[in-house]
Design an enzyme around this catalytic site. Structure first.
Site, PDB file in Angstrom:
ATOM      1  CG  LEU A   1      34.530  31.655  35.779  1.00  0.00           C
ATOM      2  CD1 LEU A   1      33.515  31.234  34.718  1.00  0.00           C
ATOM      3  CD2 LEU A   1      35.052  33.044  35.488  1.00  0.00           C
ATOM      4  CG  ASP A   2      32.997  35.610  41.721  1.00  0.00           C
ATOM      5  OD1 ASP A   2      34.034  35.119  42.211  1.00  0.00           O
ATOM      6  OD2 ASP A   2      32.818  36.833  41.567  1.00  0.00           O
ATOM      7  CB  VAL A   3      28.606  30.919  43.167  1.00  0.00           C
ATOM      8  CG1 VAL A   3      27.208  30.319  43.036  1.00  0.00           C
ATOM      9  CG2 VAL A   3      29.497  29.984  43.981  1.00  0.00           C
TER      10      VAL A   3
END
Length: 314
Positions: free
Chosen positions: A143-145
Site C-alpha cells: 500500500l502507498d505510504v
C-alpha cells in the site's frame, strides 16, 4: 549503514500547487517525510528559480525547483520500531493481516526514513519469512505510504510462495473505498486504461499509450454533491492505480493534490492525504486453501471527512 548515492530532482510548480508551502510540496511530490523536506530546505539543498532557499515559502505556478537529496540511510537497512497505530487484524501460523496506518511504508526504500510495516512487525516480535529481497521480508503486496488499510504479510516460506503467486495471478479480492470529487457517470463501471510512469514527473504515474494494462472496477456507494464515496475493486495492482485512474476520469481522490484534487475541498474536509482506504481483503489460505476475508474500519481522519460531507459542513 549509509547510502553513498545523491539523488537530484527537477520539479515544476503547476497551477494546482500554487500557494503550497515548499516543504509540503516536496513531501507530497517526492513521497518523503515532511521533516526530511524541511531539513532539505534548511540545509540549502533546494533551489527555487536558481536561488538557494534556506526556509520554506509559498510557491507560485511556474516556479522551478531543483532538489538535491544527500545520502540517506541504506535502503536495505530495516529500522525496527513500534508503530502504535498499526493494528493486528489476524495472526495465523503462516501469515499476519494488519491494518496499516497512514505514514507507514510497506518496506524500506531509497529516500524513506520513516516507519515501515516490516520494521513494526519485527518490533512486535514477529518472525517474518526471509523469502524475497532482504528489505521486503514477507511482503507480497503493498500500500502507498499515504494509503491506509489492510495488508497481509507472510510469516513462513510456504505462505510467501503461495501468496506471492496468488497476487501475481490476481486471485485475491482487494476492495478499496475512496472519496472522489464530483459524481462519476455512470454510477457503476470499469476504467480500463494503461498506466505508465509520467513522462514529465518521475514521482508520478499517468494513463499512457503503451503503459501496463490496468483495470479498475467501481460503484458509487453514496453521493454528497461535491464528492462521492465509491467502492473500488482492483483487477490489476499498478502503483497509484486508483489515484491515476480516477484523476484521468475527471474525479480525483479528495485531498490528492498530486493528481489534481481541489486543495480547498481537501482543506475543508481536514484532509492531509488522499481519501483512500484498503477496506476489504480476501484470499485463499496459503496452506489449507480455504477462502478467508478481512475488513477494516475507516481511520478517524477519513471518517471525519465523510461525516462533514454527509452533514454538508464543508
Amino acid at each position: 549503514m549509509i547510502s553513498d548515492e545523491t539523488v537530484s530532482h527537477e520539479l515544476l510548480v503547476e497551477s494546482d500547487d500554487a500557494g503550497s508551502r515548499l516543504d509540503a510540496l516536496l513531501a507530497r511530490s517526492l513521497d518523503i517525510p515532511r521533516t526530511l523536506a524541511s531539513s532539505l530546505c534548511k540545509d540549502s539543498h533546494v533551489q527555487v528559480n536558481g536561488r538557494t532557499i534556506a526556509k520554506s515559502l509559498k510557491l507560485k505556478a511556474g516556479d522551478r525547483l531543483h532538489v538535491t537529496i544527500p545520502p540517506q540511510r541504506d535502503p536495505l537497512e530495516i529500522k525496527v520500531e513500534k508503530v502504535e497505530e498499526l493494528k493486528i487484524i489476524a495472526d495465523d501460523d503462516d501469515y499476519v493481516v494488519i491494518d496499516k496506518p497512514v505514514g507507514v511504508a510497506a518496506h524500506p526504500s531509497p529516500g524513506w526514513v520513516g516507519p515501515t510495516v516490516v520494521g513494526a512487525l519485527m518490533a512486535e516480535g514477529y518472525n517474518i519469512t526471509t523469502s524475497g529481497a532482504a528489505e521486503r521480508q514477507g511482503i507480497v503486496h503493498r500500500l502507498d505510504v499515504g494509503t491506509s488499510g489492510l495488508m497481509v504479510v507472510a510469516k513462513t516460506e510456504r505462505a510467501y510462495t503461495a501468496l506471492k503467486r496468488a497476487f501475481k495471478e490476481r486471485t485475491p479480492t482487494k476492495i478499496y473505498h475512496a472519496v472522489v470529487q464530483g459524481l462519476p457517470d455512470p454510477l457503476e463501471g470499469t476504467i480500463d486504461a494503461p498506466i505508465g510512469r509520467h513522462p514529465g514527473h518521475d514521482w508520478k504515474f499517468a494513463v499512457l499509450e503503451g503503459g501496463r494494462q490496468s483495470v479498475t472496477h467501481y460503484k458509487v456507494i453514496e453521493a454528497f454533491g461535491r464528492a462521492s464515496l465509491v467502492e473500488v475493486h482492483l483487477e490489476t495492482g499498478r502503483t497509484h492505480q486508483i489515484r491515476v485512474h480516477f484523476s484521468a476520469f475527471g474525479h480525483p481522490c479528495a485531498g490528492d493534490q498530486t493528481y489534481g484534487a481541489d486543495p480547498k475541498l481537501g482543506a475543508a474536509l481536514g484532509l492531509t492525504r488522499q481519501w483512500l482506504h484498503a477496506k476489504k481483503l480476501g484470499f485463499n489460505h496459503p496452506v489449507s486453501g480455504q477462502w478467508v476475508e478481512y475488513e477494516s474500519q475507516y481511520p478517524s481522519d477519513l471518517e471525519g471527512a465523510v461525516e462533514l460531507l454527509r452533514n454538508g459542513e464543508y
